[in-house]
Design a protein around this motif. Structure first.
Motif, mmCIF file in Angstrom:
data_model
loop_
_atom_site.group_PDB
_atom_site.id
_atom_site.type_symbol
_atom_site.label_atom_id
_atom_site.label_comp_id
_atom_site.label_asym_id
_atom_site.label_seq_id
_atom_site.Cartn_x
_atom_site.Cartn_y
_atom_site.Cartn_z
ATOM 1 N N ASP A 85 0.823 -1.129 0.046
ATOM 2 C CA ASP A 85 0.087 0.123 -0.043
ATOM 3 C C ASP A 85 0.969 1.242 0.075
ATOM 4 N N GLY A 86 1.115 1.669 -1.079
ATOM 5 C CA GLY A 86 1.836 3.013 -1.503
ATOM 6 C C GLY A 86 1.574 4.052 -0.395
ATOM 7 N N ARG A 87 0.117 4.215 -0.058
ATOM 8 C CA ARG A 87 -0.460 5.274 0.614
ATOM 9 C C ARG A 87 0.269 5.290 1.940
ATOM 10 N N ARG A 88 0.424 4.198 2.690
ATOM 11 C CA ARG A 88 1.105 3.962 3.877
ATOM 12 C C ARG A 88 2.541 4.738 3.791
ATOM 13 N N PHE A 89 3.326 4.464 2.934
ATOM 14 C CA PHE A 89 4.538 4.964 2.684
ATOM 15 C C PHE A 89 4.353 6.487 2.728
ATOM 16 N N VAL A 90 3.677 6.975 1.788
ATOM 17 C CA VAL A 90 3.592 8.505 1.627
ATOM 18 C C VAL A 90 3.236 9.057 3.066
ATOM 19 N N ASP A 91 2.089 8.458 3.332
ATOM 20 C CA ASP A 91 1.405 9.014 4.814
ATOM 21 C C ASP A 91 2.496 9.050 5.986
ATOM 22 N N ALA A 92 3.443 8.065 5.824
ATOM 23 C CA ALA A 92 4.279 7.892 6.946
ATOM 24 C C ALA A 92 5.463 8.848 6.482
ATOM 25 N N GLY A 93 5.587 9.518 5.726
ATOM 26 C CA GLY A 93 6.759 10.711 5.253
ATOM 27 C C GLY A 93 8.087 10.137 4.593
ATOM 28 N N VAL A 94 7.495 8.674 3.963
ATOM 29 C CA VAL A 94 8.904 8.084 3.386
ATOM 30 C C VAL A 94 8.839 8.615 2.007
ATOM 31 N N THR A 95 10.057 8.836 1.508
ATOM 32 C CA THR A 95 10.391 9.318 -0.008
ATOM 33 C C THR A 95 10.051 7.971 -0.790
ATOM 34 N N VAL A 96 9.172 7.974 -1.946
ATOM 35 C CA VAL A 96 8.853 6.795 -2.680
ATOM 36 C C VAL A 96 9.120 7.137 -4.026
ATOM 37 N N ALA A 97 9.769 6.093 -4.734
ATOM 38 C CA ALA A 97 10.279 6.156 -5.833
ATOM 39 C C ALA A 97 9.419 4.901 -6.668
ATOM 40 N N ILE A 98 9.213 4.991 -8.005
ATOM 41 C CA ILE A 98 8.607 3.919 -8.798
ATOM 42 C C ILE A 98 9.537 3.654 -9.899
ATOM 43 N N ALA A 99 9.996 2.086 -10.047
ATOM 44 C CA ALA A 99 10.702 1.638 -11.135
ATOM 45 C C ALA A 99 10.175 0.457 -11.846
ATOM 46 N N SER A 100 10.669 0.033 -12.711
ATOM 47 C CA SER A 100 10.250 -1.032 -13.485
ATOM 48 C C SER A 100 10.766 -2.328 -13.000
ATOM 49 N N ASP A 101 11.842 -2.532 -12.493
ATOM 50 C CA ASP A 101 12.286 -3.900 -12.194
ATOM 51 C C ASP A 101 12.340 -4.567 -13.556
ATOM 52 N N CYS A 102 12.676 -4.255 -14.756
ATOM 53 C CA CYS A 102 12.385 -4.947 -15.966
ATOM 54 C C CYS A 102 13.588 -6.071 -15.779
ATOM 55 N N ASN A 103 13.001 -7.431 -15.645
ATOM 56 C CA ASN A 103 13.924 -8.383 -15.850
ATOM 57 C C ASN A 103 12.967 -9.714 -16.454
ATOM 58 N N PRO A 104 13.822 -10.781 -16.898
ATOM 59 C CA PRO A 104 12.967 -11.720 -17.638
ATOM 60 C C PRO A 104 12.130 -12.841 -16.741
#
Ligand SMILES: [Zn+2]
Length: 395
Positions: A290-309
């Motif tokens: 739940d990304g909402r929990r991270f944002v609400d806790a003041g954590v800096t959030v990044a989104i990445a692909s993890d592109c892998n086979p």
């Protein structure tokens, strides 16, 4: 690296309907939105940002027809140096078989068997594919070689495409080696050979891969060799990865699918970025964090692909962003920030992920009036143009 030469002239990009700068100075919000905006690009850098009506003259001008412009995506987590195909594994998983970390070994065998030329062509194809979808910076990990020579080879190839290279010798313990002997290798001769080709060191800290003590030992050895730590943490269960990330002052803890309230408080207090990888939960049909929990806790959030086979074979940041909004409960504004400025922070970069004077001129023109359309219109190719000096497009 065959980067474009700096242009000798300035270009005014004008009639931008909505500009995402990630500079709160414009409107007080993290996205720093500017309506009816313009940007002046001077060679490889941004020279000026503001309202079109106030724009200075430039050598050439380009009218963007009221479209939205955003910073290029910063994909801070990708595994692009590999060979082979695991579509059968994916099909089995979608037919009811659970995902387990061991599938990495399939890719290791194919990668070791591939030539340098084959691996280089594979990375090139993916980097081009990413750029078409708006990614202007990508981090590339090793981790499918698992011998000193194969890991060093992967990093040398990755270094032809990006400065953000990550030594992930500690991806999984290879067959025929004891965990103790392999940690000795990764922290000894393999590290020595790989460090000159890498900026970062990473560990897959998970049941079935590396435990807390091993992860700590490996990341500490990497730091001693001049590398910066990041970590695969808490993907498959509540593990020690986030704790280790905070302990070793990692730039980022990646996955964080299972995080306790204490984990969130630790990430916040230690200033460690939580990099969420929505494509992984999508492609393994696993519960989303739940990304909402991270944002609400003041954590800096990044989104990445993890592109892998294996666990997530998408290179599309717009797709990941849309899933983060739909299933991780980020707002569209939080998601676009996380996929640009958040990724830059996960790589400790000041010059990318935002459109401010002196930043690298990495801009994406959307065939849409607003960044919101990236989540509102999932799967639609909205990236009309990518303007970036730092991405290799052809080899
Ligand atoms: Zn990964």
């Amino acid at each position: 690296m065959a980067e474009r030469r700096p242009a000798s002239s300035t270009t005014l990009l004008t009639n931008i309907g909505e500009l995402v700068t990630n500079d709160p100075g414009h409107d007080g919000s993290p996205l720093g939105l500017v309506k009816d905006a313009a940007v002046v690009v001077d060679g490889q850098k941004i020279a000026w940002v503001g309202r079109a009506a106030d724009a200075p003259a430039a050598d050439t001008a380009r009218d963007l027809g009221g479209r939205a412009v955003i910073p290029g995506f910063v994909d801070s987590h990708a595994h692009l140096v590999f060979a082979g195909d695991r579509s059968a594994e994916f099909e089995a998983r979608m037919s009811g078989s659970p995902y387990a970390a061991g599938g990495i070994r399939t890719t290791v065998a194919a990668t070791r068997a591939a030539t340098d030329e084959q691996l280089t062509a594979q990375v090139s194809r993916h980097v081009v594919e990413m750029r078409r979808q708006g990614t202007t910076t990508v981090e590339i990990k090793s981790g499918y070689g698992l011998t000193t020579l194969d890991e060093a080879r992967a990093l040398a190839i990755a270094g032809q495409f990006t400065d953000e290279t990550t030594f992930l010798g500690a991806h999984v313990v290879p067959d025929g080696t004891s965990p103790e002997d392999y940690v000795d290798l990764v922290t000894g001769p393999m590290l020595e050979r790989c460090a000159p080709h890498a900026r970062w060191i990473d560990v897959f800290c998970e049941a079935g891969a590396f435990d807390a003590d091993q992860a700590r030992t490996i990341l500490t050895a990497g730091k001693d060799a001049g590398l910066l730590p990041r970590i695969h943490a808490n993907q498959l269960g509540h593990g020690p990865g986030i704790t280790i990330a905070c302990e070793v002052e990692a730039a980022s803890a990646d996955h964080c699918t299972y995080a306790t309230d204490d984990d969130l408080a630790n990430l916040h207090d230690a200033g460690v970025v939580a990099t969420l990888l929505p494509g992984v939960e999508f492609s393994t049909r696993s519960p989303y964090p739940d990304g909402r929990r991270f944002v609400d806790a003041g954590v800096t959030v990044a989104i990445a692909s993890d592109c892998n086979p294996g666990s997530c074979y998408t290179s599309s940041m717009p797709f990941c962003l849309a899933v983060a909004v739909r299933d991780m409960h980020l707002t569209p504004a939080e998601a676009i920030w996380a996929a640009t400025a958040g990724g830059a922070q996960a790589l400790r970069r000041e010059d990318i992920g935002r459109l401010v004077p002196d930043a690298r001129a990495d801009l994406v023109v959307l065939d849409a009036p607003s960044y919101v359309h990236l989540a509102y219109r999932p799967g639609v190719p909205l990236v009309l143009d990518v303007i970036s000096p730092g991405v290799v497009t052809t080899r």
